[in-house]
Each structure stands twice: as C-alpha cells, then as structure tokens.
Design a protein around this motif. Structure first.
Motif, PDB file in Angstrom:
ATOM      1  N   ILE A 156       0.835  -1.204   0.000  1.00  9.90           N
ATOM      2  CA  ILE A 156       0.000   0.000   0.000  1.00  9.90           C
ATOM      3  C   ILE A 156       0.872   1.257   0.000  1.00  9.90           C
ATOM      4  O   ILE A 156       0.599   2.228  -0.726  1.00  9.90           O
ATOM      5  N   GLN A 166      -9.762  -0.795  -1.866  1.00 11.66           N
ATOM      6  CA  GLN A 166      -9.575  -1.726  -0.758  1.00 11.66           C
ATOM      7  C   GLN A 166     -10.882  -1.915   0.006  1.00 11.66           C
ATOM      8  O   GLN A 166     -11.682  -0.986   0.124  1.00 11.66           O
ATOM      9  N   VAL A 198     -12.430   3.110  -0.888  1.00 12.61           N
ATOM     10  CA  VAL A 198     -12.387   2.167   0.236  1.00 12.61           C
ATOM     11  C   VAL A 198     -13.816   1.807   0.621  1.00 12.61           C
ATOM     12  O   VAL A 198     -14.648   2.689   0.859  1.00 12.61           O
ATOM     13  N   LYS A 217     -11.424  -9.678   2.090  1.00  7.98           N
ATOM     14  CA  LYS A 217     -10.241  -8.842   2.299  1.00  7.98           C
ATOM     15  C   LYS A 217      -9.463  -8.761   0.981  1.00  7.98           C
ATOM     16  O   LYS A 217      -8.664  -9.643   0.658  1.00  7.98           O
ATOM     17  N   THR A 236      -7.496  -6.013  -2.007  1.00 16.25           N
ATOM     18  CA  THR A 236      -6.960  -4.714  -2.419  1.00 16.25           C
ATOM     19  C   THR A 236      -6.532  -4.826  -3.874  1.00 16.25           C
ATOM     20  O   THR A 236      -5.963  -5.849  -4.277  1.00 16.25           O
ATOM     21  N   TYR A 275      -6.912  -6.081   7.406  1.00 16.64           N
ATOM     22  CA  TYR A 275      -5.787  -5.167   7.203  1.00 16.64           C
ATOM     23  C   TYR A 275      -5.501  -4.454   8.528  1.00 16.64           C
ATOM     24  O   TYR A 275      -5.739  -3.260   8.688  1.00 16.64           O
TER      25      TYR A 275
END
Length: 746
Positions: free
Chosen positions: A410, A424, A451, A490, A492, A513
């Motif tokens: 990230i 994410q 997000v 989960k 990204t 995360y």
C-alpha cells in the motif's frame, strides 16, 4: 430500609420498552431483497433441501463455542506452558466469555423476549440453550478461577511476583499506595448516591463497580451509593520493585480501604464489587433505513443502554444489596454469577505483559522477511510491483512481516507516480493504522482511491465510522457497505500504468488489514497480477459500488450469489468420484463449521467414502466419526500462541489438487449474508506450501485436539519416543530457515 429506585422514564431512551414494542415483530425483508437483487447480490436460500434435523446430526452452536473456550482454558491449566503465558490465557478465556455473553447469549435473550418458538437445527429452544449455557459457564468459572487463585498466584509469588492486600504491605509500601490513591484515583472517582434527587445510576458495560451501603450516624437512615472503579488506571498498582521482585496491589483493594474518604460523615456498612455485561445483539433494520451510517450510529447508542445479560458479583455481598441491584437493573437471578473473591479476571492480561520476566514467557517472535523480498536491503532492490510480476507469492502471518509485505504494498502504491487507482475493502483495522494514512496520502497525490468500509463490523463500528469520515476528508471515495450484508472479504487492487498498458496488482487475504492482529493472528495473503483474477477483483468492486445483477466471476468464488453453489458442487464432485471407486479427498481449514446444508453434503460425501479432514479452530456443529453417517470425517482443532485464522480449502478433484484461500468459513452468514471471496492458488510451488502447512497441522502432537462423536475433545497424545510436532514452532522455524526446501514463491 428503602433505597430510591431508578426510574426508566427519566431516560431519554428506554431500551426495555423499546424491546417490548418489537416483541413478536417479523423482520420485513422485502425491501432488503429488492436492493440486493438490484445489485446482483440476492441469494435465494431454501432450507427445503435440508433432510436432517436434531441432535443426532448436529452439535449445538453455543455449547460448541464453550467447548472451544475450554480448549483455550486448557492452555492456562497446562503446567508445561510458561507461567505468564498461562496467565495470558486466563485473560483470553474471560475476554472470550465477555464477547460470548454480549453476542451469543444476548441474541438468545432477544429470541426469548420476542417469543420465538423456532428450535435450533439441533432441536433446542432459546430457553433450553440458556439453561445449558449457564451450567457450562458455572463449571468454567470454577475451573479458571481455581487455576488462577490456587495455582498461578502462588506460582507467581515463588517467582517474585506478589499480589498483596493493602493490609499486608509494609509502612513504606502503604505510603506509596496512599500517594497513588490521592494523586491518581481520588480526583477521578465520582461516588454516585441514590436518593430523592439522584436516580439509580446507569451502569456501563463491563465496568467494575462497588455497591456501597451507608448509614447516617445521626438518624440511622440507610443509603446506597455506587463507585465506579476507573478503567483508565491500572487494575494492579505496583508499589514495590527490586530486580525481579515486584509487589502489586489491586486497585479495588486500595479503594475499598479508603472508601470512607468518599463519604465523610457517613458510616460505610459494606462495599462489594459487581460487574455487568450488556447485550450487543440489538435489532437492526438497515433494509428500511434511508441512511446506513445513521442507522449504525443509532445502534451504537442503543447498545449502550441495552439489557444486561450477565452480572458478576462477590458472593459475600449482603443478600438485600443483591436484591436491590437485581431490582433496579432489571436482572433475573439466572443471569447472576456469584464469585468468591475479586471479579473481572480479564485484567489478568496486565500481569502477562509485565516486563523483566523473559523466562516466564514464550520466546519472543519477530516476523521475518519473505523470501520473495530477499533483495529488500539492497540499494537497487526491485519495486514491489516488479516482484509480483516475477510470479505470484504468498505471505503467511505472523511468520512473515506484515509491515514489509502488505503494508509496503500500500505504501509503495501511494507513492508511485505510475499508480492511478487503489481500491480496498476494510473490515477491521487498528486505531492508528499506517495503511489508512497511506491511502489518505494517495488521495492527496491525486490518485483515485476507493475504500469500502464495513461499518457493521461488530465492536469496531465506531472506529470504522471514524476512519470512514477521515478518509472522506482527504478525498477518498468511501462506500459504507450494503444494507442486509456485511463486506467481509479482504481484497486490495492497485492499477498501475506501465509500458505495455494498464496492469492491476491484487492482494487477496484471509485476515483483516490490521497491523496489530497481524502479529497474533495466523493468516495468508496472495499477491498476484494474474489478469483473470484481477478482472474478477475489479468486478467485485464494481459490484459493491454500482449495480451488476448478472455479474459472474471466472476464477474467484464470490458470496453471496455463487459461493454456496460452487462449494456444494466441489463436494458433490468428490462424492461422485468416491462412488465410482476413484480417490476422493477434502481438507478444509476454517474458524467455524456451522452451515447445516454444507454439513449434510459432507455427510453424504463421507458415506460415499470420501476421506475428509476438517481443521476447525472454534465452533463445529458437524458430528464426526458416527457410524453410518460420518465415519470418514475427522475434526481437528489447533490451539496455541497464535490465533488460527486462515481459511484453506483443498479438493483432490480427480488429481487436479484444487486449493483455495479466503475469508469465508462454512457458515450460513459467510455463504449467504456476507460478501466473501475465495481465490484459487494455482502456482505449483504455492500449492506445495499449502500442502506443507496442512500436513504440519495434521501431524501436530502438541497443540492439536480431535473432536469425538459425543462432542468432547481429546488432546492428541505424543507417543513415547516420537518427535514433537508443534504447529507454531514448526512454522516459525521454517520461515527462519533460508535453506528450506518448501517454497513460498510461485
């Protein structure tokens, strides 16, 4: 003797009356289903295909959870474990019970209050389950308190860690205690009296309090007061330390000795501790809400005032004070747990964290650098994206460093001028998460950052709302979840502009995360730029933020629309293979095994001859080893220093050897009420690594338990003369061995 009673009508919000209004009310699912259908997330679920019912086919969920906590307690009871580690497990047992009462007992009490007559799949009513739970919890309380006071406290004293009452201190130590009381306790404690002008005070969740009975010497009138023990002060106060010898005094003992200072001119007749646990399972009608964020904020407010589902108190509290508390707090005697001596042993965790006692703790563990990043310290180390392009690689926390893998992914994406977008999902993270700061920095740099914050994550709602608002302030596109579903997956994705066009890099994990829990929770994460997986991940985000009723996925198995069907088909394939005389095998590792229809399919597979091993850390409703039903199913549970959290699924599939990882257990909520994704692991070397770690679990003879047909668990014995196999130690040693033959890079 009369004490003024607390009057509910003096509250702006009356939770009891609110719950009575909801009694017998059926949840209206029509609007929710319309929303989910429109977004392509509706899953028609019919229980008509469930052909089995009753205790001969299923263990009870709640009682199975308590069996899990017994296995945690066994770590505290085990004299082979280090002393402070045993004390840590006492704290974990108590913390687990707190959450169990808030969520599970709270949910059963809501059913009872609403007059729900439906039986659980194992044939128990809510009332039946509450009775059984009480009996099991009483036995557990006796076991953990006996362990702590009779075994661990004397053992600590032998090692120089002594817990003393104020009366046992030397004069100098009393002066230290007195000074601490005057400077650190007295100014922040607020005694709350009950009289004509002061109603019975609100008792907050999990707070420790003194119920104080007072007498006015002038007129002999009796009065009641409550003193809340400040939670922002240490439970155990250090009054002496020299070398490895330390003396600790419980804060409640110090307050009890000095309690008359809060009531000058009054006579203190008695002061006894009590602690309440409130229901966190409040009714949420988010499908009818215009603003999901506002709905969750209302729920948090309601939860603060929700009914009490448990009260712990000192057994020697006078009976009339007990009755007074029960009346004013609207508590049933069946929800009272009396204990001799101090209560609230969840704070034993403070002892386990004492510094200066390395020999009383497990050896410290520092996560290592992943082999794919072996050039990390070189001046011209390749970028993280170059490493992913060289081949898929998988991280295994807490054995591999979270900071140097997931966090770095990230961070680098936020700083890289070639990165155009970052997306994410966020279920849980830490209070001051470096990942969130990186995402905010990326948005400030002009990148497209989105997000999906799950603001319905139980006990993390307030933190997630705060993060969502901070992210929005920095220009991040924030979505707050979907009515009727939780976003639990989960994932990204990072979109980067490269010489040959745009490329999408993905991380798909089994854990949150969360940099703090990554030090304690065992989890897996895949880094890949596989074009098909990247396309599927992109479609997941489009599905969650837009409308895509006909969305399909090529490689990922996504809930709630597809995952149940695909898992069922994989089990059915193994069943067919076994019936036709070919090898068939299923191995599944997860947190909980609960879904009745998946269990039914596993029973059918077992009867056909499929060999099945289930590694289930917590709840398991499936009955293994039952003749004519599940003779070919074994259930294992590994408990130790790290919390087993990864989900791994293996199907032999005509020797194709399919492996999947993800965040979904085989539970109804994961299959039908959450957005989940399981990703295939296709690189042969990564498959080999998963095969290796599964084999370690199944060979463990130090941390592994097996479930019996009668619902009990047995610790797997180590035959005399055989080598010790302890899962967590084996994996720690493996990741430290740079010459290991088992790869973690595809």
């Amino acid at each position: 003797m009369k004490y003024n009673s607390f009057s509910p009508d003096k509250l702006d919000f009356d939770p009891i009356e609110n719950q009575k209004k909801k009694r017998g009310k059926k949840l209206a699912n029509l609007k929710k289903n319309e929303i989910l259908k429109e977004k392509g997330l509706h899953k028609d679920l019919s229980s008509s295909s469930l052909k089995i019912y009753g205790s001969e086919y299923f263990f009870n969920y709640e009682l199975s959870w308590l069996k899990f906590n017994e296995r945690v307690l066994a770590e505290a009871l085990n004299p082979k474990n280090k002393l402070l580690e045993r004390i840590k497990f006492i704290g974990i047992v108590c913390s687990n019970l707190d959450e169990f009462f808030q969520k599970r007992v709270g949910g059963l009490k809501r059913q009872q209050l609403a007059g729900v007559k439906t039986l659980s799949v194992d044939g128990m009513s809510a009332s039946d389950q509450l009775k059984e739970i009480r009996q099991e919890v009483l036995k557990m309380i006796e076991a953990y308190r006996g362990c702590f006071f009779n075994d661990l406290v004397p053992a600590m004293a032998e090692k120089g860690i002594k817990i003393k009452a104020y009366s046992e201190l030397t004069n100098y130590q009393k002066k230290v205690s007195d000074r601490f009381f005057q400077k650190q306790i007295y100014p922040i404690v607020t005694p709350l009296a009950v009289d004509e002008s002061h109603p019975f005070p609100f008792i907050s969740n999990q707070s420790l309090s003194f119920a104080v009975e007072l007498e006015n010497p002038r007129n002999k009138e009796k009065h009641f007061a409550r003193i809340k023990i400040p939670a922002n002060r240490p439970r155990l106060i250090q009054v002496h330390r020299r070398g490895n010898k330390i003396i600790l005094v419980p804060i409640e003992d110090l307050i009890r000795v000095k309690i008359d200072q809060f009531f000058p001119g009054m006579k203190v007749i008695s002061a006894h501790m009590f602690r309440v646990t409130r229901n966190a399972s409040v009714e949420r009608e988010e499908e009818e809400a215009d603003d999901l964020l506002e709905t969750i904020e209302d729920e948090l407010r309601e939860r603060k005032f929700s009914e009490i589902v448990r009260m712990e108190l000192e057994a020697d509290m006078p009976k009339h004070i007990k009755k007074y508390l029960l009346k004013n707090l609207n508590i049933n005697w069946n929800d009272v747990y009396e204990m001799k001596g101090t209560i609230g042993l969840v704070d034993a965790m403070q002892i386990s964290m004492l510094s200066g006692y390395p020999r009383l703790k497990s050896r410290s563990w520092t996560p290592v650098l992943h082999p794919a990043l072996k050039h990390e310290l070189d001046e011209e180390a390749p970028s993280f994206f170059k490493i992913i392009r060289d081949g898929d690689f998988m991280v295994h926390h807490p054995y591999h460093s979270f900071a140097l893998t997931t966090q770095r992914f990230i961070d680098e994406a936020a700083k890289d001028p070639k990165v155009l977008a970052i997306k994410q999902t966020l279920y849980r993270t830490s209070k001051d998460s470096p990942l969130m700061h990186s995402l905010m920095n990326a948005a400030e740099e002009g990148k497209q950052v989105a997000v999906l914050v799950e603001i319905k994550a139980r006990f993390d709602e307030e933190r997630n709302i705060t993060w969502a608002q901070k992210l929005e302030n920095y220009g991040v596109h924030v979505a707050y979840g979907i009515p009727g579903l939780k976003i639990h997956t989960k994932v990204t994705m990072v979109v980067r502009e490269e010489a040959d066009g745009l490329r999408t890099y993905c991380h798909l994990g089994t854990g949150n995360y969360h940099p703090d829990t990554a030090q304690l929770y065992e989890d897996l994460g895949l880094f890949t730029c596989d074009e098909v997986i990247a396309s599927d991940v992109t479609d997941i985000f489009n599905l969650l933020t837009g409308y895509a009723p006909d969305q399909t996925f090529e490689k990922l198995m996504v809930a709630p629309k597809h995952l149940r069907k695909q898992v069922t088909e994989l089990i059915e394939f193994e069943t067919k293979e076994a019936k036709e005389g070919r090898p068939a095998r299923i191995i599944a590792k997860m947190n909980s095994m609960e879904d009745p229809m998946i269990i039914q399919k596993l029973y059918e597979a077992s009867e056909a001859g499929v060999q099945i091993d289930l590694l289930v850390r917590g709840v398991c409703r499936l009955i293994p080893g039952k003749p004519g039903l599940s003779e070919n199913i074994k259930v294992h549970s590994v408990i130790g220093r790290f919390l087993e959290h990864s989900r791994i699924f293996y199907f032999s599939h005509a020797e194709e050897h399919l492996y999947y990882i993800g965040s979904a257990d085989w539970m109804h909520r994961n299959l039908d009420a959450r957005v989940e994704a399981l990703t295939p692991i296709e690189a042969p070397k990564l498959k080999k690594y998963l095969q290796f770690i599964i084999s370690v679990y199944l060979r463990d003879n130090m941390q592994r338990w097996t479930l019996n047909e009668d619902g009990t668990y047995d610790k797997v014995p180590r035959p005399k003369g055989t080598r010790k196999v302890s899962t967590h130690k084996v994996l720690m040693n493996h990741t430290q061995d740079s010459e290991s033959p088992i790869p973690m890079v595809g």
